[in-house]
Enzyme design. Structure first.
Site: not given
Length: 325
Positions: A230, A234, A243
């Site tokens: 990805r 998100h 992160y």
């Protein structure tokens, strides 16, 4: 002997991925401008979606999650239909029966149960139609998905599970999600399992075609794990820089599915020249489609909540109408 590439197929796959990438770019910009309430990108996962969709028959039913924009475009769903839900103009942007493509499910993993139930009906009806459902590695940790695996295997249902393992369940990496590869877990339930480089669209197409034939021939359910990444957050409400290691993102950027297929089609200069113009026009179409969407008619809430008229809902609807006068 080196297998020859089907150039016509490669062109089709590249065009599909390029359209999906441009849709993502435009939708992200529209969300930043306040034109969309939220957007979840498929950036980086185009090969996993396009390659698998192009391996299916037109009447195979598809149950997506919420990130399958490339898959939806491949099935013929329009930008306006795709964007309407994210703009808040409608609760579901298209008629599933028109495209054999169910509307998006925002509840994590629930679409796998819907697909399994639909596959039960398909088996009872007969024929060679199969049901395909998409989900991510994070959803694979949900009870719904594991229940769907078990039920599909126990009943030998014609359902193909396609997991896009994009390495992250929001901010949780795969190494903290499970202790064994997903395709091994699926095999433990009794599914015929495959794993493929999810950024190689030709490989995804070939593997999905084989898996779909297993299901279509009556051998029971199958599972494809497409290992991808990805590239964005998100959603537009997420900051992945908090992160993720930039070096990991850079490494996966070098495996971009469009760049990899473009290298295969390096001699197709005229094709890319024509496609660039088409994609620019498509970008304008996406923007116009979004701006042309109207406001949501809240009366739809009362019309679709229950299959039959409901007394309590009638009271609530009357109260709403009274508040507008």
């Amino acid at each position: 002997m080196t297998e020859q590439v089907d150039v016509d197929l490669a062109r089709t796959l590249y065009r599909d991925m390029a359209r999906a990438r441009r849709l993502d770019q435009e939708a992200l910009a529209l969300a930043r401008q306040g034109q969309l309430g939220l957007w979840l990108q498929s950036w980086g996962q185009e090969a996993a979606q396009v390659g698998s969709m192009r391996a299916l028959d037109a009447n195979d039913w598809v149950f997506p999650s919420y990130r399958e924009h490339a898959a939806a475009l491949t099935r013929g769903i329009t930008p306006a239909e795709l964007l309407s839900q994210w703009r808040g103009s409608t609760h579901a942007g298209w008629d599933p029966a028109t495209y054999c493509f169910h509307f998006y499910s925002l509840v994590l993993g629930t679409q796998t149960l819907h697909a399994t139930g639909y596959a039960m009906g398909t088996k009872l009806d007969g024929g060679n139609q199969i049901v395909v459902t998409y989900f991510g590695d994070g959803a694979a940790s949900q009870g719904d998905v594991n229940e769907a695996f078990n039920w599909a295997a126990a009943r030998s249902l014609p359902v193909l599970f396609v997991c896009q393992n994009n390495q992250w369940a929001i901010s949780t990496p795969t190494e903290l999600q499970f202790g064994a590869p997903l395709h091994q877990r699926a095999a433990g339930f009794g599914l015929r399992s495959f794993v493929v480089d999810g950024n190689d669209v030709l490989a995804v197409h070939a593997v999905t075609r084989e898996a779909a034939e297993v299901v279509r021939s009556g051998q029971g359910p199958a599972f494809v794990e497409a290992v991808t990444f990805r590239m964005g957050g998100h959603s537009t409400a997420d900051d992945p820089a908090r992160y993720r290691d930039p070096a990991d993102v850079e490494a996966w950027a070098a495996r971009d599915p469009l760049l990899r297929l473009r290298a295969v089609l390096h001699s197709e200069e005229a094709f890319f020249s024509d496609l660039d113009a088409e994609i620019d026009a498509f970008g304008a179409e996406v923007r116009a489609a979004c701006h042309g969407l109207g406001e949501c008619d809240l009366d739809e809430v009362f019309g679709y909540t229950y299959a039959e008229p409901h007394p309590s809902l009638a009271v609530e609807r009357a109260a709403r109408l009274a508040s507008l006068t």
